[in-house]
Write a protein that holds these residues in place. Structure first.
Motif, PDB file in Angstrom:
ATOM      1  N   ALA A   1      -0.783  71.363 101.016  1.00  0.00           N
ATOM      2  CA  ALA A   1      -0.602  71.344 102.454  1.00  0.00           C
ATOM      3  C   ALA A   1      -1.260  70.097 103.027  1.00  0.00           C
ATOM      4  CB  ALA A   1      -1.199  72.598 103.083  1.00  0.00           C
ATOM      5  N   LEU A   2      -0.733  69.654 104.149  1.00  0.00           N
ATOM      6  CA  LEU A   2      -1.303  68.473 104.793  1.00  0.00           C
ATOM      7  C   LEU A   2      -2.743  68.714 105.233  1.00  0.00           C
ATOM      8  CD1 LEU A   2       1.753  67.296 106.867  1.00  0.00           C
ATOM      9  CD2 LEU A   2       0.753  66.205 104.869  1.00  0.00           C
ATOM     10  N   GLU A   3      -3.061  69.971 105.591  1.00  0.00           N
ATOM     11  CA  GLU A   3      -4.438  70.276 105.979  1.00  0.00           C
ATOM     12  C   GLU A   3      -5.376  70.042 104.795  1.00  0.00           C
ATOM     13  OE1 GLU A   3      -1.957  72.509 106.131  1.00  0.00           O
ATOM     14  OE2 GLU A   3      -1.554  72.731 108.257  1.00  0.00           O
ATOM     15  N   GLY A   4      -4.915  70.372 103.599  1.00  0.00           N
ATOM     16  CA  GLY A   4      -5.710  70.153 102.395  1.00  0.00           C
ATOM     17  C   GLY A   4      -5.973  68.676 102.146  1.00  0.00           C
ATOM     18  N   LEU A   5      -4.956  67.854 102.395  1.00  0.00           N
ATOM     19  CA  LEU A   5      -5.158  66.404 102.265  1.00  0.00           C
ATOM     20  C   LEU A   5      -6.176  65.907 103.278  1.00  0.00           C
ATOM     21  CD1 LEU A   5      -1.493  65.172 101.692  1.00  0.00           C
ATOM     22  CD2 LEU A   5      -3.317  65.398  99.994  1.00  0.00           C
ATOM     23  N   PHE A   6      -6.112  66.446 104.494  1.00  0.00           N
ATOM     24  CA  PHE A   6      -7.075  66.051 105.532  1.00  0.00           C
ATOM     25  C   PHE A   6      -8.495  66.439 105.130  1.00  0.00           C
ATOM     26  CE2 PHE A   6      -9.468  67.231 109.396  1.00  0.00           C
ATOM     27  CZ  PHE A   6      -9.540  65.980 110.003  1.00  0.00           C
ATOM     28  N   VAL A   7      -8.678  67.671 104.668  1.00  0.00           N
ATOM     29  CA  VAL A   7     -10.007  68.141 104.259  1.00  0.00           C
ATOM     30  C   VAL A   7     -10.513  67.319 103.082  1.00  0.00           C
ATOM     31  CG1 VAL A   7     -11.313  70.099 103.345  1.00  0.00           C
ATOM     32  CG2 VAL A   7      -9.651  70.458 105.163  1.00  0.00           C
ATOM     33  N   THR A   8      -9.641  67.031 102.122  1.00  0.00           N
ATOM     34  CA  THR A   8     -10.027  66.215 100.971  1.00  0.00           C
ATOM     35  C   THR A   8     -10.457  64.826 101.415  1.00  0.00           C
ATOM     36  OG1 THR A   8      -8.494  67.442  99.561  1.00  0.00           O
ATOM     37  CG2 THR A   8      -9.230  65.302  98.758  1.00  0.00           C
ATOM     38  N   ALA A   9      -9.729  64.231 102.349  1.00  0.00           N
ATOM     39  CA  ALA A   9     -10.091  62.906 102.852  1.00  0.00           C
ATOM     40  C   ALA A   9     -11.431  62.940 103.577  1.00  0.00           C
ATOM     41  CB  ALA A   9      -8.998  62.385 103.776  1.00  0.00           C
ATOM     42  N   VAL A  10     -11.680  63.996 104.357  1.00  0.00           N
ATOM     43  CA  VAL A  10     -12.951  64.093 105.091  1.00  0.00           C
ATOM     44  C   VAL A  10     -14.119  64.276 104.120  1.00  0.00           C
ATOM     45  CG1 VAL A  10     -14.272  65.539 106.698  1.00  0.00           C
ATOM     46  CG2 VAL A  10     -11.918  64.917 107.236  1.00  0.00           C
ATOM     47  N   VAL A  11     -13.976  65.174 103.153  1.00  0.00           N
ATOM     48  CA  VAL A  11     -15.057  65.395 102.187  1.00  0.00           C
ATOM     49  C   VAL A  11     -15.238  64.156 101.309  1.00  0.00           C
ATOM     50  CG1 VAL A  11     -15.809  66.791 100.224  1.00  0.00           C
ATOM     51  CG2 VAL A  11     -14.844  67.902 102.228  1.00  0.00           C
ATOM     52  N   GLY A  12     -14.138  63.517 100.917  1.00  0.00           N
ATOM     53  CA  GLY A  12     -14.241  62.276 100.143  1.00  0.00           C
ATOM     54  C   GLY A  12     -14.965  61.184 100.908  1.00  0.00           C
ATOM     55  N   THR A  13     -14.681  61.081 102.195  1.00  0.00           N
ATOM     56  CA  THR A  13     -15.385  60.118 103.037  1.00  0.00           C
ATOM     57  C   THR A  13     -16.872  60.450 103.116  1.00  0.00           C
ATOM     58  OG1 THR A  13     -13.384  59.758 104.325  1.00  0.00           O
ATOM     59  CG2 THR A  13     -15.466  59.090 105.343  1.00  0.00           C
ATOM     60  N   ALA A  14     -17.199  61.738 103.217  1.00  0.00           N
ATOM     61  CA  ALA A  14     -18.606  62.154 103.256  1.00  0.00           C
ATOM     62  C   ALA A  14     -19.313  61.790 101.951  1.00  0.00           C
ATOM     63  CB  ALA A  14     -18.709  63.649 103.520  1.00  0.00           C
ATOM     64  N   ILE A  15     -18.616  61.954 100.834  1.00  0.00           N
ATOM     65  CA  ILE A  15     -19.209  61.587  99.539  1.00  0.00           C
ATOM     66  C   ILE A  15     -19.539  60.098  99.515  1.00  0.00           C
ATOM     67  CG2 ILE A  15     -18.661  61.285  97.077  1.00  0.00           C
ATOM     68  CD1 ILE A  15     -17.139  63.965  97.246  1.00  0.00           C
ATOM     69  N   ILE A  16     -18.631  59.279 100.015  1.00  0.00           N
ATOM     70  CA  ILE A  16     -18.855  57.835 100.022  1.00  0.00           C
ATOM     71  C   ILE A  16     -19.955  57.458 101.009  1.00  0.00           C
ATOM     72  CG2 ILE A  16     -17.781  55.616 100.593  1.00  0.00           C
ATOM     73  CD1 ILE A  16     -15.177  56.824  99.392  1.00  0.00           C
ATOM     74  N   VAL A  17     -19.951  58.053 102.204  1.00  0.00           N
ATOM     75  CA  VAL A  17     -20.982  57.754 103.204  1.00  0.00           C
ATOM     76  C   VAL A  17     -22.369  58.147 102.689  1.00  0.00           C
ATOM     77  CG1 VAL A  17     -21.859  58.454 105.483  1.00  0.00           C
ATOM     78  CG2 VAL A  17     -19.445  57.839 105.196  1.00  0.00           C
ATOM     79  N   ARG A  18     -22.438  59.260 101.983  1.00  0.00           N
ATOM     80  CA  ARG A  18     -23.725  59.725 101.457  1.00  0.00           C
ATOM     81  C   ARG A  18     -24.102  59.031 100.139  1.00  0.00           C
ATOM     82  NH1 ARG A  18     -24.239  65.920 101.153  1.00  0.00           N
ATOM     83  NH2 ARG A  18     -26.453  65.418 101.223  1.00  0.00           N
ATOM     84  N   ARG A  19     -23.258  58.131  99.670  1.00  0.00           N
ATOM     85  CA  ARG A  19     -23.466  57.403  98.414  1.00  0.00           C
ATOM     86  C   ARG A  19     -23.674  58.341  97.235  1.00  0.00           C
ATOM     87  NH1 ARG A  19     -27.239  52.278  99.947  1.00  0.00           N
ATOM     88  NH2 ARG A  19     -25.755  51.324 101.361  1.00  0.00           N
ATOM     89  N   ASP A  20     -22.911  59.411  97.249  1.00  0.00           N
ATOM     90  CA  ASP A  20     -22.998  60.416  96.192  1.00  0.00           C
ATOM     91  C   ASP A  20     -21.912  60.134  95.156  1.00  0.00           C
ATOM     92  OD1 ASP A  20     -23.377  62.645  94.639  1.00  0.00           O
ATOM     93  OD2 ASP A  20     -22.507  64.041  96.072  1.00  0.00           O
ATOM     94  N   PHE A  21     -22.110  59.055  94.417  1.00  0.00           N
ATOM     95  CA  PHE A  21     -21.112  58.744  93.399  1.00  0.00           C
ATOM     96  C   PHE A  21     -21.780  58.182  92.160  1.00  0.00           C
ATOM     97  CE2 PHE A  21     -20.792  55.780  97.010  1.00  0.00           C
ATOM     98  CZ  PHE A  21     -21.409  54.657  96.474  1.00  0.00           C
ATOM     99  N   ASN A  22     -21.096  58.398  91.063  1.00  0.00           N
ATOM    100  CA  ASN A  22     -21.459  57.827  89.773  1.00  0.00           C
ATOM    101  C   ASN A  22     -20.161  57.559  89.037  1.00  0.00           C
ATOM    102  OD1 ASN A  22     -20.604  60.311  88.823  1.00  0.00           O
ATOM    103  ND2 ASN A  22     -22.621  61.008  88.207  1.00  0.00           N
TER     104      ASN A  22
END
Length: 193
Positions: A1-22
């Motif tokens: 669903a498009l809502e799922g893509l939106f939520v994924t984009a928001v959480v993905g953006t939060a991961i990048i903003v919080r520098r939570d990556f490896n």
């Protein structure tokens, strides 16, 4: 669903903003990007969005070839813009104080925004209370990703109210009483930044 893509984009953006990556994050992000790029090219994602004009309308608004109006907002939100506006038009001070009646049934007049559907069904004070508790949990608890996802899910859909309602108070209780150090997914928090 498009809502799922939106939520994924928001959480993905939060991961990048919080520098939570490896390296695992970059691997998962690379696979997801490959699917998003290859899917439409190979025709795999076309049946999902073949009957909707929302993405093409969004692109035409962003590019400037189409003006933003009620019709284009309805096309982008699959008709939800007008439904939400009609719910807002039904508000008046007295009846909106206690709402128009609680129901978990979904109809053609159900708002597709959680604070709006709460205000419509059980009143504006209840919607304000729900919003306060949700934002409080987002700001004050360590469960940032969960509450970011909850806020993102509430923007364009009523799923958390109509189908997931019993779990919201549980989530509030668990996140307020949990004593985790952090909720980082990829980075443990012990690496130097």
């Amino acid at each position: 669903a498009l809502e799922g893509l939106f939520v994924t984009a928001v959480v993905g953006t939060a991961i990048i903003v919080r520098r939570d990556f490896n390296r695992w994050f970059w691997l998962i992000a690379g696979v997801a990007l490959a699917i998003l790029v290859a899917g439409p090219v190979l025709g795999y994602l076309n049946p999902i969005y073949a009957s909707t004009r929302n993405l093409s309308t969004l692109y035409s608004v962003i590019s400037g070839s189409t003006h933003l109006n009620t019709q284009t907002l309805d096309a982008i939100t699959t008709g939800r813009w007008t439904i939400n506006l009609n719910v807002i038009k039904n508000f008046d001070l007295l009846s909106s104080l206690f709402g128009h009646g609680f129901t978990l049934a979904v109809g053609s007049t159900t708002a597709h925004n959680i604070p709006l559907v709460i205000a419509d069904q059980i009143g504006i004070p209840a919607a304000l209370a729900w919003t306060f508790v949700t934002l409080y949990c987002l700001i004050r608890t360590k469960w940032k990703y969960v509450w970011i996802a909850v806020v993102a899910m509430c923007v364009f859909d009523h799923y958390l109210w109509t189908q997931f309602l019993p779990f919201w108070p549980c989530l509030v209780g668990v996140s307020l009483t949990s004593n985790i150090e952090n909720d980082l997914i990829f980075r443990t928090g012990k690496e130097p930044q």
